[in-house]
Design an enzyme around this catalytic site. Structure first.
Site, PDB file in Angstrom:
ATOM      1  N   ASN A  89      -3.788  20.493  36.610  1.00  7.77           N
ATOM      2  CA  ASN A  89      -4.265  19.167  36.217  1.00  7.77           C
ATOM      3  C   ASN A  89      -4.762  19.169  34.776  1.00  7.77           C
ATOM      4  OD1 ASN A  89      -6.453  20.782  37.311  1.00  7.77           O
ATOM      5  ND2 ASN A  89      -7.744  18.961  37.258  1.00  7.77           N
ATOM      6  N   LEU A  90      -4.655  18.010  34.151  1.00  7.92           N
ATOM      7  CA  LEU A  90      -5.011  17.860  32.740  1.00  7.92           C
ATOM      8  C   LEU A  90      -5.775  16.556  32.556  1.00  7.92           C
ATOM      9  CD1 LEU A  90      -2.701  18.513  29.706  1.00  7.92           C
ATOM     10  CD2 LEU A  90      -3.850  16.318  29.913  1.00  7.92           C
ATOM     11  N   GLU A  91      -6.959  16.656  31.982  1.00 13.10           N
ATOM     12  CA  GLU A  91      -7.795  15.488  31.718  1.00 13.10           C
ATOM     13  C   GLU A  91      -8.069  15.387  30.216  1.00 13.10           C
ATOM     14  OE1 GLU A  91     -10.177  16.269  35.940  1.00 13.10           O
ATOM     15  OE2 GLU A  91     -11.222  16.470  34.024  1.00 13.10           O
ATOM     16  N   HIS A 102      -1.869  14.993  37.094  1.00 14.04           N
ATOM     17  CA  HIS A 102      -2.164  15.789  38.274  1.00 14.04           C
ATOM     18  C   HIS A 102      -1.338  17.072  38.255  1.00 14.04           C
ATOM     19  CE1 HIS A 102      -3.755  12.124  40.746  1.00 14.04           C
ATOM     20  NE2 HIS A 102      -4.002  11.989  39.456  1.00 14.04           N
ATOM     21  N   GLU A 104       0.579  18.480  40.408  1.00 14.47           N
ATOM     22  CA  GLU A 104       1.960  18.343  40.871  1.00 14.47           C
ATOM     23  C   GLU A 104       2.854  17.789  39.770  1.00 14.47           C
ATOM     24  OE1 GLU A 104      -0.678  17.312  44.510  1.00 14.47           O
ATOM     25  OE2 GLU A 104      -0.824  17.312  42.324  1.00 14.47           O
ATOM     26  N   CYS A 129      -2.397  13.896  46.661  1.00 10.53           N
ATOM     27  CA  CYS A 129      -2.883  12.525  46.794  1.00 10.53           C
ATOM     28  C   CYS A 129      -1.697  11.571  46.919  1.00 10.53           C
ATOM     29  CB  CYS A 129      -3.747  12.145  45.593  1.00 10.53           C
ATOM     30  SG  CYS A 129      -2.821  11.992  44.048  1.00 10.53           S
ATOM     31  N   CYS A 132       0.581  11.342  43.852  1.00  7.68           N
ATOM     32  CA  CYS A 132       1.540  12.433  43.656  1.00  7.68           C
ATOM     33  C   CYS A 132       2.653  12.413  44.699  1.00  7.68           C
ATOM     34  CB  CYS A 132       0.816  13.774  43.671  1.00  7.68           C
ATOM     35  SG  CYS A 132      -0.135  14.054  42.163  1.00  7.68           S
TER      36      CYS A 132
END
Length: 295
Positions: A89-91, A102, A104, A129, A132
């Site tokens: 994941n990348l924010e 996300h 995935e 989720c 995804c």
């Protein structure tokens, strides 16, 4: 060196710790495992295929960039070639949450940008989720895709997403990861624009027709590209900037190293990525120049 890779090695199964160390600490490690490397790890570990993939999840999660949540998620997809691709994941601090990627999506776009035309299975830390599940339903292999979670039996994507809505419901027959060349050209010769155009020509945008690509040039000279991955449900679509940022992080680089960016998109598309690309890059570093071309 990624310190979380070192931590993952410390907790790796003893039988494969040395072999894994040789692989993941190599200078040319690119967050993938070849079929031969995976077979060697299987033999050395004595684990079943699914058990080994689950044991490798901490190495995928080590690439997570989560300054907002501190919640690190890893995913591993197996391409049709047999190669395994890590994702996490990348924010983006300062950007709205819709710019989040996300795990995935990360692993899938990693495989896509490296030439895979489909994936056979995905292994994830946590249950995918709804966002995804819908993203994966766009794939060329959505009907056959298998999902593996820790301490769970393997299930198909369609079991996770019964009575699903997908491309076929909108009359689209080409799924995400289909090998495409849209053959668009430009007289522009700036290398970063040429790279973004190449990504545009691979993009999947059957709903808005807004084929688009992004390229990011680093201070060290490396260039990472991202193609637009559109989705039948619209909201799970993955913008080209995020796809490029994923490639950058999985190659072991940092956002602070971005020196230039370029976005190329179709002028007559029914949407534009320009405003979101500019605002997201501004959240990363307001001094990053963005070259824009609508063709």
């Amino acid at each position: 060196m990624n310190s979380r890779i070192t931590l993952a090695l410390e907790s790796a199964p003893t039988a494969i710790k040395a072999l894994l160390s040789d692989i993941v600490l190599a200078d040319n490690f690119d967050a993938t495992l070849s079929p031969e490397q995976f077979a060697s790890l299987l033999q050395a570990s004595g684990l079943a295929d699914d058990e080994l993939r689950i044991a490798l999840l901490p190495f995928a999660a080590a690439y997570s960039y989560a300054p907002l949540s501190d919640f690190y998620v890893g995913a591993i997809v197996r391409g049709l070639s047999g190669t395994l691709y890590f994702g996490a994941n990348l924010e983006i601090a300062g950007a709205q949450l819709g710019q989040t990627v996300h795990a995935e999506q990360s692993a899938i776009s990693h495989a896509w940008m490296k030439g895979e035309q489909g994936i056979s299975d995905i292994t994830i830390n946590f249950s995918p989720c709804g966002h995804c599940r819908q993203f994966m339903n766009e794939l060329t292999t959505a009907k056959e895709l298998k999902v593996q979670l820790p301490q769970r039996d393997e299930m198909s994507l369609q079991e996770y997403l019964p009575d699903s809505f997908g491309p076929a419901d909108l009359g689209v027959t080409t799924g995400l990861m289909t090998k495409l060349d849209h053959k668009h050209t430009t007289e522009e010769t700036t290398p970063i624009v040429v790279e973004a155009l190449a990504a545009l020509n691979r993009s999947h945008a059957p709903y808005t027709k807004n084929l688009s690509g992004v390229s990011l040039q680093l201070t060290s000279g490396e260039v990472f590209t991202g193609a637009y991955a559109e989705n039948a449900a619209f909201n799970p679509s993955l913008p080209p900037l995020q796809v490029a940022l994923i490639q950058l992080k999985l190659a072991g680089f940092d956002f602070e190293q971005i020196e230039n960016a370029a976005l190329v998109e179709i002028a007559e598309g029914s949407i534009s990525h320009l405003a979101d690309t500019q605002s997201t890059l501004e959240a990363i570093n307001p001094d990053i120049p963005v070259t824009y071309l609508a063709i």
